[in-house]
Design a protein around this motif. Structure first.
Motif, PDB file in Angstrom:
ATOM      1  N   THR A  40      37.983 -95.638  -2.300  1.00  0.00           N
ATOM      2  CA  THR A  40      37.074 -94.503  -2.084  1.00  0.00           C
ATOM      3  C   THR A  40      37.700 -93.458  -1.169  1.00  0.00           C
ATOM      4  N   TYR A  41      38.964 -93.686  -0.789  1.00  0.00           N
ATOM      5  CA  TYR A  41      39.619 -92.766   0.133  1.00  0.00           C
ATOM      6  C   TYR A  41      39.765 -91.376  -0.478  1.00  0.00           C
ATOM      7  N   ASP A  93      42.020 -98.520  -0.029  1.00  0.00           N
ATOM      8  CA  ASP A  93      40.612 -98.108  -0.064  1.00  0.00           C
ATOM      9  C   ASP A  93      40.411 -97.152  -1.236  1.00  0.00           C
ATOM     10  N   GLU A 150      38.554 -88.368  -2.650  1.00  0.00           N
ATOM     11  CA  GLU A 150      37.217 -87.923  -3.009  1.00  0.00           C
ATOM     12  C   GLU A 150      37.029 -87.850  -4.524  1.00  0.00           C
ATOM     13  N   ARG A 200      35.897 -91.034  -6.086  1.00  0.00           N
ATOM     14  CA  ARG A 200      34.726 -91.694  -5.506  1.00  0.00           C
ATOM     15  C   ARG A 200      33.598 -91.876  -6.528  1.00  0.00           C
ATOM     16  N   GLN A 246      33.480 -95.204  -8.431  1.00  0.00           N
ATOM     17  CA  GLN A 246      33.452 -96.459  -7.696  1.00  0.00           C
ATOM     18  C   GLN A 246      32.559 -97.506  -8.370  1.00  0.00           C
TER      19      GLN A 246
END
Lengths: 587, 203
Positions: free
Chosen positions: A481-482, A479, A484, A487, A490
């Motif tokens: 986006t795990y 993942d 921070e 993020r 993305q």
């Protein structure tokens, strides 16, 4: 078709054939099929990278075990990353570019009637078929296919209980790779022996086209680099099934139990793997560069710049590639002084590659460039090898690699080198030699659409990955986006996925073009591009055993623009038949 | 491939000249030996790597029956000498002598294998297994069985090829180059043993 060949039943001519051209085309078609699987996996990987938390009810219908409840299982994500890499490197690029194009073009360009060992050649192809089937079958066993990464580092690959894919899936992975190694070694033996021993009269080493030179260098590299990997595979199998601990240290804990292994080290596997792994990259990249030289010379209508320096640069690069493997292991806990050594020799490789790159660019200087599809792809190779090579500098230096290691930067870099450069090599070769393979032309308009869709998507996508890696995004993360801090990046992932679909659209155009041209392409004459090398002296398509009497060679492979603009002297033209006075030329 | 194919392709392949001035059979054997050498190099380098990574290592003098190993080495090196004689005889066209010395070489190889089996039996009786041993790190016996096992397999295959060559020579089918190629393989197997002997038993 020679009478002896035409008399053979269909299955001896086109299935269990010993004809190097048929085998070459078989390799390419097998690679195309495996590429469908690998590209399919990359679509699933990109979907996960782009929409990591979204549920996919449709996917649950299609792949119920991988998408339980609509969400991709993390272990299946690892399986996909592993198998995408394995299939692409060993079963697509190696098969199409080295085994496929190599088989087709080596005897034609050196003036031999077939490979040195036609039967061994057939055997090596029919060894790769079960290898492909085993790799594909491993998706369907309990726990799924191997999930320890294409590098299969222990302990994930050595402990059957480490991951769901570490069970039977990993065993099948090792088996498939063993068959691949056997097949590839047989192929390399055949290539090297054919190039050294079966050249026609007058075809001295320094008169060989650069495609043949690069294939010779990469065959020798393959012969030297694969045996230590075989040793590693045997030890890995013994660790998995014989209870040894070659790669397993003391104190490993699995499922709450301390394991009985002691005295081994995973570092050893990494050394053995990368002793193969780095030369393997050159095995794949060099033939693409050789093809670029041939195509650039033919469509630039001038001799390649610095033929001899290119040959020596190839040899130097090959020698250096055998002693730089440690730059894949800067963060492995290897002795830092060793890291210093590996940094220095890695940066040294820049020298031969700069020579090759400059020679390629200089071969375009004052050339009478014809922008055919093959030429566009060849120029794309020059651009991609330069762009990817720049990233390599950062990864080859220990100080910067410690930051970049295992980041998406690495993914972007190697997709440039063994993704873009090699696949452009395959495309250039197919567009260039298609008339010789099938006696028909590929459609140029569709070819150009294919090229522009491909280059306009892969360059920004992989450059984007470099930026993601600079921002700290790690590879093989289920993942993205795990964490921070990545993020905000993305959106880049969404764009890269969009570009992947553009690239796939381009490849669909290629498929349409390929099959359309096979049956309805315009007929090609023997020498449609006015090439000077030997393969153009045979009819298109080239008959079985190529020539009744192979031509004698009197000059170098790139005698373009020697008697007036656009004129050329073919390699087999005797000196007394050359009409205008010939200036000094290579060979 | 039909008979006609075979002949026509053989004739027209004579245009090529190897830069090493050797036949393709010999070139192939050399390339094979290079790959095989690298396989053993992988094993032996791994052995030294693991040995350095482990602080303690058993004293070979305590574990192995050194006179037996010495005898094995002596026999194998002697068989190299008989092999060289066989190759020399074959080149001079002395078929009888070639067959005799090829058979001596096969016999030497067979004795070597017998002694190696004895050595394995002794060590297994003392409690050594592929995955463990009574003397120290488990890798010690793992490498022992793997490396000597691989080498022994090479000797076994070599003995098989030697016997085949002797039989083919008696039937008048062997060429002097065929004997030479077997010789190359056999010398290579001996050379590998010298490396194994040095790294495994001596240092």
């Amino acid at each position: 078709m020679s009478s002896a060949h035409a008399g053979l039943p269909f299955w001896r001519r086109y299935i269990f054939s010993t004809d190097h051209k048929v085998i070459g085309i078989q390799y390419i078609l097998t690679a195309v099929f495996m590429a469908l699987v690998a590209v399919g996996l990359s679509v699933l990987i990109r979907m996960q990278m782009t929409w990591p938390v979204r549920l996919w009810p449709i996917m649950e219908q299609l792949l119920p075990t991988a998408y339980e409840g609509g969400a991709l299982k993390p272990e299946f994500y690892l399986t996909m990353v592993t198998m995408h890499g394995t299939i692409m490197v060993f079963f697509v690029i190696s098969l199409a570019l080295v085994s496929g194009v190599g088989n087709f073009i080596i005897p034609l360009q050196v003036g031999a009637r077939d490979m040195a060992y036609p039967f061994l050649n057939m055997l090596s192809y029919w060894t790769i078929v079960p290898a492909c089937l085993i790799m594909l079958a491993s998706f369907f066993v309990e726990g799924g296919a191997a999930a320890g990464g294409w590098t299969s580092y222990p302990p994930l690959s050595a402990l059957p209980g480490a991951l769901p894919g570490s069970g039977l899936g990993q065993t099948l992975w090792i088996l498939g790779m063993a068959l691949f190694i056997v097949s590839f070694t047989m192929g390399s033996l055949n290539f090297a022996t054919t190039i050294l021993n079966l050249r026609t009269k007058g075809m001295s080493l320094m008169r060989m086209p650069l495609t043949v030179w690069t294939l010779l260098v990469s065959s020798v590299l393959g012969i030297l680099a694969f045996p230590p990997l075989t040793a590693a595979a045997i030890m890995l199998l013994l660790d998995r099934h014989g209870g040894t601990s070659f790669f397993l240290p003391e104190g490993l804990v699995l499922g709450g139990n301390v394991l009985a292994y002691e005295g081994g080290t995973p570092l050893l596997f990494q050394h053995l793997f990368w002793f193969l792994g780095h030369p393997e990259v050159y095995v794949l990249v060099l033939p693409a560069l050789g093809i670029a030289f041939d195509v650039v010379a033919t469509f630039g209508r001038r001799p390649v710049f610095g033929y001899r320096t290119t040959v020596w640069a190839l040899i130097v690069a090959a020698v250096l590639s055998m002693i730089v493997w440690g730059h894949h292991m800067f963060t492995s806990g290897m002795n830092p002084y060793l890291g210093e050594y590996f940094s220095i020799v890695t940066v040294l490789i820049t020298l031969p590659f700069a020579v090759i790159g400059v020679n390629l660019v200089a071969s375009l200087w004052r050339a009478d460039i014809r922008l055919t599809t093959a030429m566009l792809f060849a120029i794309g190779i020059i651009s991609a090898v330069g762009t990817g090579g720049l990233g390599g500098l950062w990864l080859g230096t220990a100080a910067s690699d410690i930051y970049f290691h295992s980041s998406v930067f690495v993914v972007g870099h190697f997709h440039f080198m063994i993704g873009v450069v090699t696949s452009f090599g395959i495309f250039a070769a197919i567009y260039y030699w298609f008339p010789k393979m099938f006696g028909r032309h590929m459609n140029e308009t569709l070819g150009k659409i294919h090229f522009w869709l491909t280059i306009s998507s892969v360059f920004p996508a992989f450059i984007g990955m470099h930026y993601l890696g600079l921002g700290g995004a790690l590879r093989r993360v289920y993942d993205p986006t795990y964490y921070e801090y990545v993020r905000p990046l993305q959106e880049m992932n969404v764009w890269i996925t969009f570009l992947l679909f553009v690239a796939i659209a381009g490849q669909l155009v290629f498929f349409v073009n390929l099959f359309r041209s096979l049956f309805w392409g315009t007929r090609a004459e023997a020498n449609p591009w006015n090439g000077a090398t030997l393969e153009w002296t045979t009819p298109s398509p080239a008959p079985h055993l190529n020539w009744n009497e192979p031509p004698t060679v009197y000059g170098g492979p790139y005698q373009y623009r020697v008697n007036g603009v656009g004129g050329y002297v073919a390699q087999h033209t005797p000196p007394e038949e050359i009409k205008c006075p010939v200036g000094p030329h290579e060979g | 491939m039909s008979q006609a194919d075979m002949t026509s392709s053989t004739i027209s392949w004579e245009g090529g000249v190897s830069p090493f001035g050797m036949s393709w059979q010999k070139l192939m054997m050399w390339v094979f030996l290079v790959t095989d050498a690298l396989l053993f190099a992988g094993f032996l380098a791994s052995y030294l790597f693991i040995r350095l990574a482990n602080g303690t290592w058993p004293d070979q003098g305590d574990v192995f029956n050194m006179p037996l190993i010495g005898l094995m080495t002596f026999i194998l090196i002697t068989s190299s000498a008989t092999m060289a004689t066989a190759v020399g005889s074959a080149h001079r066209g002395n078929l009888k002598s070639a067959i005799r010395f090829v058979s001596y070489t096969a016999l030497g190889g067979a004795i070597f294998l017998g002694l190696q089996a004895t050595e394995w039996t002794q060590i297994i009786h003392e409690g050594a297994r592929l995955s463990s041993n009574p003397w120290g790190p488990s890798a010690f016996s793992s490498f022992f069985f793997m490396i000597t096992g691989f080498h022994g397999t090479h000797v076994l295959i070599g003995v098989g090829i030697l016997i085949t060559t002797a039989l083919r020579a008696r039937a008048g089918k062997a060429t002097s180059e065929g004997v030479e190629l077997v010789g190359l393989y056999w010398h290579f197997v001996d050379l590998i043993w010298v490396f194994i002997f040095t790294t495994f038993y001596l240092i």
